[in-house]
Design a protein around this motif. Structure first.
Motif, short mmCIF file in Angstrom:
data_model
loop_
_atom_site.label_atom_id
_atom_site.label_comp_id
_atom_site.label_asym_id
_atom_site.label_seq_id
_atom_site.Cartn_x
_atom_site.Cartn_y
_atom_site.Cartn_z
N ARG A 116 -5.06 2.83 -9.54
CA ARG A 116 -5.61 2.46 -8.23
C ARG A 116 -4.99 3.34 -7.16
NH1 ARG A 116 -8.59 -1.76 -6.80
NH2 ARG A 116 -8.23 -2.84 -8.77
N ALA A 117 -5.77 3.61 -6.11
CA ALA A 117 -5.27 4.35 -4.95
C ALA A 117 -5.32 3.43 -3.73
CB ALA A 117 -6.13 5.59 -4.70
N TYR A 118 -4.25 3.46 -2.94
CA TYR A 118 -4.18 2.67 -1.72
C TYR A 118 -4.16 3.62 -0.53
CZ TYR A 118 -2.73 -0.91 -5.05
OH TYR A 118 -2.66 -1.77 -6.12
N GLU A 119 -5.20 3.55 0.28
CA GLU A 119 -5.36 4.47 1.41
C GLU A 119 -5.53 3.67 2.69
OE1 GLU A 119 -8.05 8.39 2.57
OE2 GLU A 119 -8.61 7.14 0.86
N GLY A 120 -4.81 4.05 3.74
CA GLY A 120 -4.90 3.33 5.00
C GLY A 120 -3.84 3.73 6.01
N HIS A 121 -2.69 4.20 5.52
CA HIS A 121 -1.66 4.70 6.43
C HIS A 121 -2.11 6.03 7.05
CE1 HIS A 121 1.57 1.83 5.99
NE2 HIS A 121 1.45 1.85 4.68
N ARG A 122 -1.68 6.25 8.28
CA ARG A 122 -2.10 7.46 9.01
C ARG A 122 -1.00 8.51 9.13
NH1 ARG A 122 -5.82 5.06 13.98
NH2 ARG A 122 -7.37 4.03 12.64
N ASP A 123 0.13 8.24 8.48
CA ASP A 123 1.22 9.23 8.47
C ASP A 123 1.99 9.04 7.16
OD1 ASP A 123 3.02 11.20 9.24
OD2 ASP A 123 3.19 10.45 11.30
N GLU A 124 3.03 9.83 6.94
CA GLU A 124 3.74 9.79 5.67
C GLU A 124 4.30 8.40 5.39
OE1 GLU A 124 8.09 11.60 6.29
OE2 GLU A 124 6.50 13.03 6.73
N ILE A 125 4.30 8.04 4.11
CA ILE A 125 4.73 6.71 3.67
C ILE A 125 6.14 6.83 3.12
CG2 ILE A 125 4.20 4.74 2.19
CD1 ILE A 125 1.27 5.83 2.14
N ASN A 126 7.06 6.04 3.69
CA ASN A 126 8.48 6.20 3.40
C ASN A 126 8.99 5.34 2.25
OD1 ASN A 126 9.03 8.02 5.61
ND2 ASN A 126 8.70 6.28 6.97
N CYS A 127 8.38 4.18 2.02
CA CYS A 127 8.94 3.23 1.07
C CYS A 127 7.84 2.34 0.50
CB CYS A 127 10.00 2.37 1.78
SG CYS A 127 10.84 1.16 0.75
N VAL A 128 7.93 2.02 -0.78
CA VAL A 128 7.05 1.04 -1.42
C VAL A 128 7.91 0.07 -2.24
CG1 VAL A 128 4.87 2.31 -1.52
CG2 VAL A 128 6.60 2.72 -3.27
N ARG A 129 7.55 -1.23 -2.20
CA ARG A 129 8.28 -2.23 -2.97
C ARG A 129 7.33 -3.34 -3.41
NH1 ARG A 129 11.60 1.02 -2.65
NH2 ARG A 129 13.86 0.90 -2.31
N PHE A 130 7.42 -3.71 -4.69
CA PHE A 130 6.70 -4.88 -5.19
C PHE A 130 7.50 -6.14 -4.92
CE2 PHE A 130 4.74 -1.57 -7.82
CZ PHE A 130 3.40 -1.94 -7.74
N ASP A 131 6.79 -7.25 -4.65
CA ASP A 131 7.48 -8.53 -4.53
C ASP A 131 7.89 -9.01 -5.93
OD1 ASP A 131 4.95 -9.39 -5.55
OD2 ASP A 131 5.18 -11.31 -4.56
N SER A 132 8.60 -10.13 -6.00
CA SER A 132 9.16 -10.59 -7.27
C SER A 132 8.10 -10.97 -8.29
CB SER A 132 10.10 -11.77 -7.04
OG SER A 132 9.42 -12.82 -6.38
N SER A 133 6.90 -11.29 -7.81
CA SER A 133 5.81 -11.64 -8.74
C SER A 133 5.03 -10.41 -9.21
CB SER A 133 4.83 -12.62 -8.07
OG SER A 133 4.07 -11.96 -7.07
N SER A 134 5.30 -9.26 -8.58
CA SER A 134 4.59 -8.01 -8.86
C SER A 134 3.10 -8.07 -8.57
CB SER A 134 4.80 -7.55 -10.31
OG SER A 134 6.15 -7.22 -10.53
N SER A 135 2.69 -9.04 -7.75
CA SER A 135 1.28 -9.15 -7.37
C SER A 135 1.00 -8.55 -6.00
CB SER A 135 0.83 -10.61 -7.40
OG SER A 135 1.59 -11.38 -6.49
N LEU A 136 2.07 -8.35 -5.21
CA LEU A 136 1.94 -7.77 -3.88
C LEU A 136 2.80 -6.52 -3.78
CD1 LEU A 136 2.19 -10.97 -1.63
CD2 LEU A 136 0.10 -9.72 -2.25
N LEU A 137 2.28 -5.51 -3.08
CA LEU A 137 3.00 -4.27 -2.85
C LEU A 137 3.11 -4.05 -1.35
CD1 LEU A 137 4.20 -1.57 -3.98
CD2 LEU A 137 1.89 -0.62 -3.76
N ALA A 138 4.32 -3.87 -0.85
CA ALA A 138 4.53 -3.57 0.56
C ALA A 138 4.82 -2.09 0.73
CB ALA A 138 5.69 -4.40 1.12
#
Length: 211
Positions: A116-138
């Protein structure tokens, strides 16, 4: 040395450097493996929970998965078209990576291309983290926003926009029994806490005086 991570057992330390290599060390300080493949500095490095794979992300635009026991590269992913800034495992065989190309990709050892590709940020992305359930990605970006994504959708669940400057890093609260809280840290010198059940900012921490 720009990044490091212990395996879950605390027996191996992975490190990454501007020399383009990752290294695996034992807890007694013995160098177990030198992982040579990347053509540029490593800015992110993560063990999967099982501790059998080490994931690295590089300025050379690629990510690589390494076998802890042998030190061999299991898979080399070339999905980004600019430097990879961060990586995070979803489970023992799939992970997310983000880049200065403003994209996030979910990849799996079982597939050659991204899941899957996640597109929506308008500048460089510094950090990604899954929550403890691995169902959400911040994710957080130099565009001043953090976003929360569902692994099953390419559109953000929440678009968190209250920081006036770049958002550099974020962390999920560990407890699954209380409300789910995301902390975001920004160049505006503040930290914001977000209630992910509602998408609202519940606290702003403002005693720092610099980014």
């Amino acid at each position: 040395v720009t990044t490091m991570d212990w395996n879950s057992a605390g027996t191996l330390l992975g490190t990454g450097s501007y020399d383009g290599c990752a290294r695996i060390w034992t807890e007694s300080g013995e160098l177990k493996h030198t992982l040579s493949l990347h053509k540029g500095p490593l800015f992110s490095l993560k063990w999967n929970h099982a501790g059998n794979y080490l994931l690295s992300g590089s300025v050379d635009k690629t990510t690589a998965v390494w076998e802890a026991e042998t030190g061999r590269c299991v898979k080399h992913f070339k999905v980004h078209n600019a430097p990879t800034l961060d990586v995070d495992w979803r489970d023992n065989t799939s992970f997310a990576s983000c880049s200065t190309d403003k994209m996030i990709y979910l990849c799996s050892l079982e597939e050659s291309g991204p899941l899957r590709a996640y597109e929506g940020h308008r500048d460089e992305i510094n950090c990604v983290r899954f929550d403890s359930s691995s169902s959400l990605l911040a994710s957080c970006s130099d565009d001043g926003t953090a976003k929360v994504w569902s692994v099953s959708s390419s559109s953000p669940v929440y678009d968190l926009r209250e920081h006036p400057k770049e958002v550099y890093t974020l962390r999920w609260s560990p407890s699954t029994f209380r409300r789910l809280v995301l902390a975001t840290a920004s160049f505006d010198a503040s930290i914001k806490l977000w209630d992910i059940n509602t998408g609202r900012c519940i606290q702003t921490l403002e005693h720092h005086s610099d980014p």
